[in-house]
Design an enzyme around this catalytic site. Structure first.
Site, short mmCIF file in Angstrom:
data_model
loop_
_atom_site.label_atom_id
_atom_site.label_comp_id
_atom_site.label_asym_id
_atom_site.label_seq_id
_atom_site.Cartn_x
_atom_site.Cartn_y
_atom_site.Cartn_z
N GLU A 1 0.81 -1.22 0.00
CA GLU A 1 0.00 0.00 0.00
C GLU A 1 0.85 1.28 0.00
O GLU A 1 0.87 2.03 0.99
CB GLU A 1 -1.00 -0.03 1.16
N GLU B 1 -4.54 -9.01 -0.99
CA GLU B 1 -5.06 -8.72 0.35
C GLU B 1 -6.54 -8.39 0.31
O GLU B 1 -6.98 -7.55 -0.48
CB GLU B 1 -4.30 -7.56 1.00
#
Length: 418
Positions: free
Chosen positions: A178, A287
């Site tokens: 991220e 994820e």
């Protein structure tokens, strides 16, 4: 077929991507919770995830390089400040719980995998050590210091070498988990240009020189901005030549999360657009979880999983990895209070295991779409029916149909005109 009859049509002659498999993530929180259970429930949880005969047949796994929010505190493999040669590098922290959990999973996979595929591990950093960042801390944003880029690139190599020495070789690494998330937990921010340049000038060449057979994944963040990131990185062939493909996450759906724009940021089609941009590159979902607590017993959680899996697979995704393999009944432990769902929840104090709707919904796919399967053409004649189809290596065809509506829909199944 009758003209008024709902139907699902499958055309096995038209084939698309080859599927690598499903999986989950070996966080420190999951590993320590597993150790806290009684031996019988430990075996039950591991078989439920990795057994090819009675479980989810997971063949992929993800793990964190250094700590993440689902760790027991904040730590790195190289804490000594300014240790540019990484002389103090150690994976001792992993030996307590994460390595034992990985070894158990690898044994189950080896025992039951008729396809011969071992457990394939993706490793992702949430943050470099604090001394490598301009903020001096692993949490709450910050950038990699320019003078630390070479040492940080070497860090991936050292981690992979230690994994191999432990008998747990990595299959892939991602550049950064991220890279646009400035959160209270571990992170490190990269613009598209910064990630491109780090891959081109440091990480790509360092991995190449190491001789390690590792796939390199970029992005590892949400779908809504993955095309812009892919366009920037893939446009530079000196960077793109090192990149195997793009990892992405599922977050951004305002039906389930509070933070996204109400116009929606889930952007399922963006995955397919990235494939069209570079058909030679690969796509893996790395994820997924429901934020805001454990969501124990919620049926909608399972439907969210099924919708995401179908739409991702139909957009050229080759592997699908869930987040924590198991969590406690709070949705933790999480050292910043970022509690989330997991397919398996446990109460260590009472030695109890609770399988959630997401576990069973994942199983509708992972037990039947096996590694090596090829996606095949399929379509439904009703909007309420969402469908994907695969042909396994043994010739068996798996068709999964989801109906999220409140309307019962009976339908006929036509495979190749039969």
């Amino acid at each position: 077929l009758r003209s008024d009859e709902a139907s699902v049509l499958v055309e096995p002659a038209t084939k698309f991507q080859t599927f690598l498999g499903f999986g989950g993530s070996f966080t420190e929180s999951s590993a320590e919770l597993l150790q806290g259970l009684g031996l019988q429930n430990q075996e039950r949880v591991m078989d439920a995830c990795f057994s090819a005969s009675s479980g989810l047949c997971y063949r992929l796994g993800r793990m964190h390089i250094n700590s993440c929010d689902f760790s027991n505190g904040n730590w790195s493999c190289c804490e000594a400040p300014c240790d540019f040669s990484l002389g103090s590098f150690t994976v001792e922290r992993y030996k307590k719980a994460i390595f034992p959990m990985l070894r158990r999973a690898a044994r189950i996979v080896a025992r039951g995998a008729g396809d011969g595929q071992p457990l394939q591990l993706v490793a992702s950093p949430w943050s470099p050590p604090g001394w490598m960042k301009d903020t001096g801390t692993m949490c709450e944003g910050g950038l990699l210091k320019p003078e630390c880029r070479a040492a940080w690139a070497l860090f991936y190599v050292r981690f992979a070498q230690e994994m191999e020495a432990a008998g747990l070789p990595l299959w892939a690494v991602s550049v950064q988990n991220e890279p646009m998330a400035d959160t209270p937990w571990e992170n490190c921010l990269y613009s598209a240009e910064e990630e491109r340049d780090f891959v081109r000038d440091h990480l790509g060449p360092t991995l190449s020189r190491s001789g390690l057979d590792l796939k390199l994944l970029v992005w590892d963040h949400n779908r809504n901005q993955m095309f812009a990131r892919a366009r920037t990185i893939y446009a530079d062939e000196k960077a793109a030549k090192y990149v195997w493909g793009m990892a992405f996450h599922w977050y951004g759906d305002p039906r389930y999360e509070k933070w996204p724009d109400k116009a929606g940021q889930v952007c399922f089609d963006a995955v397919g657009r990235v494939h069209e941009l570079r058909p030679d590159k690969h796509l893996i979902m790395t994820e997924a979880c429901q934020e805001g607590g454990p969501h124990k017993g919620e049926w909608s959680l399972g439907e969210r999983y099924a919708e995401n899996i179908i739409k991702d697979l139909n957009n050229w995704t080759e592997g699908w990895i869930d987040w924590n393999l198991l969590l406690d009944e709070k949705g933790g432990p999480n050292h910043t209070g970022n509690y989330c769902s997991a397919p398996i929840l446990v109460d260590v104090g009472r030695d109890m295991v609770f399988f959630q709707s997401s576990y069973y919904f994942i199983g509708h796919f992972s037990r039947y779409i096996r590694p090596g399967a090829k996606r095949i053409l399929c379509v439904a004649s009703r909007d309420a029916l969402e469908v994907t189809a695969f042909e396994n290596v043994d010739g068996n065809i798996a068709v999964v149909v989801l109906n999220q509506s409140d309307v019962n829909v009976s339908f006929s199944l036509d495979v190749g005109g039969l």
